[in-house]
Scaffold this active site. Structure first.
Site, short mmCIF file in Angstrom:
data_model
loop_
_atom_site.label_atom_id
_atom_site.label_comp_id
_atom_site.label_asym_id
_atom_site.label_seq_id
_atom_site.Cartn_x
_atom_site.Cartn_y
_atom_site.Cartn_z
N HIS A 1 -13.36 7.40 0.29
CA HIS A 1 -12.99 6.59 -0.64
C HIS A 1 -12.90 5.33 -0.79
O HIS A 1 -12.30 4.84 0.03
CB HIS A 1 -11.77 7.07 -1.16
N ASN B 1 2.16 1.88 3.67
CA ASN B 1 2.38 4.14 2.67
C ASN B 1 2.66 5.55 3.61
O ASN B 1 2.88 5.91 3.27
CB ASN B 1 0.81 3.75 2.07
#
EC number: 1.1.1.37
Length: 312
Positions: free
Chosen positions: A180, A100
């Site tokens: 997160h 990513n």
């Protein structure tokens, strides 16, 4: 010069990107450009056209196009990045890092080239590290590069609390700090039902269970779906952030912001309470933390830093 609608580009037309586009269009926040890779150009155009054809029925005015050409995104006001590979069952967010990161760098180059004055909101996981990558790659000021995680994490927390108390979710407020992931720090002390502290309404062991479920909220959905990850609530969370910027609402929302000394941390992106408005992140709100909360936040920061060590 005539008045022009805002322009919002969404990079990555998968479930989250497409759902975000649909919500933004219904809110009439601007014209939407949905972007994906050339191999997926036709399906992306198909999704955009399908959404557009719902506009007479749902009653919204917004132009929606699908494309693989970043030139179509030129002069966007806000760019939302959802592109990237998704998490599979048994995969940690960190496994996604290297793939990513490459995608973020390529996307950011194109975004900056065509929309040098835009705000960028990043959703791609691991989101703290990916937001940092986009920030570094873009050369944008910190207020214009923002990560989404806290609105979603808080939404999950509020959902579970509302179910527990059998109350309207509208009356539940909450705050989630930190990364997160499993190390997020839901700040129960700063969470209320209609202005009443949750701690006075829910026994501690039930609250602890809700906090634990919130931490694992993403994984719970990954496991239930069996293929892919959550997209309705993440898309709704992105839309709330876009709306705060486009309408200059100055909302108090948790967001992933670049810290320069706040909470004692320097040079990292971390989920914190912010004021989000027409200038993007207008302020990081510093809350007084207990020793226990500070320790939990430190653990969260450690996790984010460990992921960032993997960055190329």
């Amino acid at each position: 010069m005539g008045m022009k609608r805002k322009k919002i580009s969404i990079i990555g037309a998968g479930f989250t990107g497409a759902t975000t586009a649909f919500i933004l269009a219904q809110k009439e926040l601007g014209d939407i450009v949905l972007v994906d890779i050339p191999q997926l150009e036709n399906p992306t155009k198909g999704k955009a056209l399908d959404m557009l054809e719902s506009s007479p029925v749902l009653g919204f005015d917004a132009n929606i196009i699908g494309t693989s050409d970043y030139a179509d995104t030129a002069d966007s006001d806000v760019v939302v990045i959802t592109a990237g590979i998704a998490r599979k069952p048994g995969m940690s967010r960190d496994d996604l890092v290297t793939t990513n990161q490459g995608i973020m760098k390529a996307v950011t180059k194109e975004v900056v080239k065509y929309s040098p004055n835009c705000f960028i909101i990043v959703l791609t996981n691991p989101v703290d590290a990916m937001t940092y990558t986009v920030f570094k790659e873009s050369g944008f000021p910190k207020n214009r590069v923002i990560g989404q995680s806290g609105v979603l994490d808080t939404a999950r927390f509020r959902t579970f609390v509302a179910q527990e108390l059998n109350l309207s979710v509208k009356d539940i407020t909450g705050f989630v700090l930190g990364g997160h992931g499993d190390d997020m720090v839901p700040l129960v002390r700063y969470s209320y039902a209609g202005g009443i502290p949750l701690e006075t309404l829910i026994p501690k062991e039930r609250l602890d269970a809700i906090v634990e479920r919130t931490r694992k909220g993403g994984g719970e959905i990954v496991n239930l779906l069996g293929n892919g990850s959550a997209y309705y609530a993440p898309a709704a969370s992105l839309a709330e952030m876009v709306e705060a910027i486009v309408k200059d609402q100055r909302r108090v929302l948790p967001a992933i912001a670049y810290l320069e000394g706040e909470y004692g941390y320097e040079g990292i992106y971390l989920g914190v309470p912010t004021i989000l408005g027409g200038n993007g992140i207008e302020k990081v709100i510093e809350l007084e933390l207990t020793e226990e909360e500070k320790a939990a936040l430190a653990k969260s920061v450690e996790s984010v830093k460990n992921v960032m060590k993997v960055l190329q």
